[in-house]
Design a protein around this motif. Structure first.
Motif, PDB file in Angstrom:
ATOM      1  N   ASP A  82       0.824  -1.209   0.000  1.00  0.00           N
ATOM      2  CA  ASP A  82       0.000   0.000   0.000  1.00  0.00           C
ATOM      3  C   ASP A  82       0.860   1.261   0.000  1.00  0.00           C
ATOM      4  O   ASP A  82       0.567   2.243  -0.695  1.00  0.00           O
ATOM      5  N   GLU A  83       1.928   1.249   0.790  1.00  0.00           N
ATOM      6  CA  GLU A  83       2.824   2.405   0.831  1.00  0.00           C
ATOM      7  C   GLU A  83       3.487   2.616  -0.524  1.00  0.00           C
ATOM      8  O   GLU A  83       3.594   3.756  -1.007  1.00  0.00           O
ATOM      9  N   ALA A  84       3.946   1.537  -1.147  1.00  0.00           N
ATOM     10  CA  ALA A  84       4.577   1.650  -2.459  1.00  0.00           C
ATOM     11  C   ALA A  84       3.596   2.231  -3.477  1.00  0.00           C
ATOM     12  O   ALA A  84       3.946   3.123  -4.261  1.00  0.00           O
ATOM     13  N   TYR A  85       2.371   1.724  -3.446  1.00  0.00           N
ATOM     14  CA  TYR A  85       1.333   2.211  -4.348  1.00  0.00           C
ATOM     15  C   TYR A  85       1.119   3.709  -4.151  1.00  0.00           C
ATOM     16  O   TYR A  85       1.098   4.487  -5.107  1.00  0.00           O
ATOM     17  N   GLU A  86       0.961   4.113  -2.905  1.00  0.00           N
ATOM     18  CA  GLU A  86       0.673   5.516  -2.595  1.00  0.00           C
ATOM     19  C   GLU A  86       1.843   6.425  -2.959  1.00  0.00           C
ATOM     20  O   GLU A  86       1.643   7.534  -3.483  1.00  0.00           O
ATOM     21  N   PHE A  87       3.072   5.987  -2.668  1.00  0.00           N
ATOM     22  CA  PHE A  87       4.244   6.788  -3.013  1.00  0.00           C
ATOM     23  C   PHE A  87       4.312   7.042  -4.521  1.00  0.00           C
ATOM     24  O   PHE A  87       4.622   8.155  -4.966  1.00  0.00           O
ATOM     25  N   VAL A  88       4.035   6.003  -5.300  1.00  0.00           N
ATOM     26  CA  VAL A  88       4.150   6.123  -6.754  1.00  0.00           C
ATOM     27  C   VAL A  88       3.025   6.985  -7.320  1.00  0.00           C
ATOM     28  O   VAL A  88       3.268   7.861  -8.161  1.00  0.00           O
ATOM     29  N   VAL A  89       1.798   6.771  -6.863  1.00  0.00           N
ATOM     30  CA  VAL A  89       0.682   7.594  -7.333  1.00  0.00           C
ATOM     31  C   VAL A  89       0.940   9.069  -7.035  1.00  0.00           C
ATOM     32  O   VAL A  89       0.751   9.945  -7.885  1.00  0.00           O
ATOM     33  N   TYR A  90       1.383   9.349  -5.822  1.00  0.00           N
ATOM     34  CA  TYR A  90       1.643  10.726  -5.384  1.00  0.00           C
ATOM     35  C   TYR A  90       2.672  11.403  -6.284  1.00  0.00           C
ATOM     36  O   TYR A  90       2.483  12.548  -6.727  1.00  0.00           O
ATOM     37  N   GLN A  91       3.749  10.708  -6.574  1.00  0.00           N
ATOM     38  CA  GLN A  91       4.838  11.318  -7.342  1.00  0.00           C
ATOM     39  C   GLN A  91       4.504  11.457  -8.821  1.00  0.00           C
ATOM     40  O   GLN A  91       4.869  12.457  -9.455  1.00  0.00           O
ATOM     41  N   ILE A  92       3.802  10.471  -9.386  1.00  0.00           N
ATOM     42  CA  ILE A  92       3.355  10.633 -10.772  1.00  0.00           C
ATOM     43  C   ILE A  92       2.451  11.856 -10.875  1.00  0.00           C
ATOM     44  O   ILE A  92       2.564  12.666 -11.796  1.00  0.00           O
ATOM     45  N   GLY A  93       1.560  11.992  -9.904  1.00  0.00           N
ATOM     46  CA  GLY A  93       0.638  13.125  -9.911  1.00  0.00           C
ATOM     47  C   GLY A  93       1.360  14.458  -9.868  1.00  0.00           C
ATOM     48  O   GLY A  93       0.944  15.425 -10.523  1.00  0.00           O
TER      49      GLY A  93
END
Length: 256
Positions: A82-93
């Motif tokens: 979940d943390e990996a998912y959130e980190f990646v979504v946040y940075q792509i955004g």
């Protein structure tokens, strides 16, 4: 030996700290992986790097890393899917905001440093990263280490995947990159680097530090923008590839 993309990790300056020679590297590459603020980079740097890439016709991709400015994202961290998912979504955004403002498309996503290397061998982590990419924009191209868990996960989810190889790194017998700090991990001779790329293109393999041959799929080749002499290194490799008849162009454009 028809064509290959040439990418570099850029936009890694932060505040008063200047890292790399982005302006001198950009004319020689076809894809730029831009730091999104976790391991390096900040808002002004992202905006400036996107603008420079746009002016030169270089494709722009997000380069999400671990939240570790002090360690430049190169130290492993224990994190949940979940943390990996959130980190990646946040940075792509974050980068997507700047590409949208500049009137260009975000083309690809390439994880950075320890996150990239961890995902190359950890299927669960790779799945989480690829799901994040797909959920933001399923047309984005995933850049991942050739024949790794990361590229496998991307292909399983139906993403467009560019298998990545390296000009300035040596390999281990299992296909992973030699750890930084290990003797011979970095290749700083453009002649040796070009020979490595040409062998990967013509034969689909790379020689490991142990002398064994490792199969690879060279869709895109990377040099690191923060290494000493990177602009001259990039120019020499680009010229050598084109001299050998290799077309250097960005792969799998998501807006094609």
């Amino acid at each position: 030996m028809a064509h290959i993309d040439f990418n570099s990790d850029l936009g890694e300056s932060f505040g008063l700290y200047s890292v790399g020679s982005d302006a001198e590297i950009l004319p020689h590459i076809t894809s730029a992986n831009i730091a999104c603020g976790f391991h390096a980079g900040d808002a002004p740097t992202m905006r400036k790097t996107v603008a420079r890439a746009k002016a030169l016709g270089v494709e722009v991709g997000a380069h999400p890393g671990l939240p570790d400015l002090q360690g430049f994202g190169r130290r492993e961290m224990k994190l949940s899917p979940d943390e990996a998912y959130e980190f990646v979504v946040y940075q792509i955004g974050a980068l997507l905001g700047f590409t949208s403002a500049a009137g260009i498309s975000l083309n690809h996503v390439k994880p950075h440093g320890a996150l990239y290397n961890m995902a190359a061998v950890d299927a669960t982590l790779a799945d989480a990263i690829c799901q994040a990419v797909k959920d933001v924009d399923a047309s984005l191209v995933l850049f991942g280490l050739a024949n790794s868990e990361l590229t496998r996960a991307g292909e399983a989810l139906g993403l467009k995947v560019a298998h990545e190889v390296f000009a300035d790194r040596s390999y281990q017998a299992d296909g992973t990159l030699t750890r930084r700090g290990t003797p011979g991990a970095m290749i700083d001779d453009p002649v040796i680097a070009t020979e490595q790329i040409l062998t990967m293109l013509s034969e689909g393999k790379v020689r490991s530090q142990r002398g064994t041959w490792v199969p690879v799929r060279p869709d895109t080749v990377c040099i690191h923008g923060d290494q000493p002499g990177a602009p001259a290194f990039a120019k020499a490799i680009r010229q050598a590839l084109e001299k050998e008849g290799v077309t250097v162009k960005a792969p799998l454009l998501n807006h094609a």
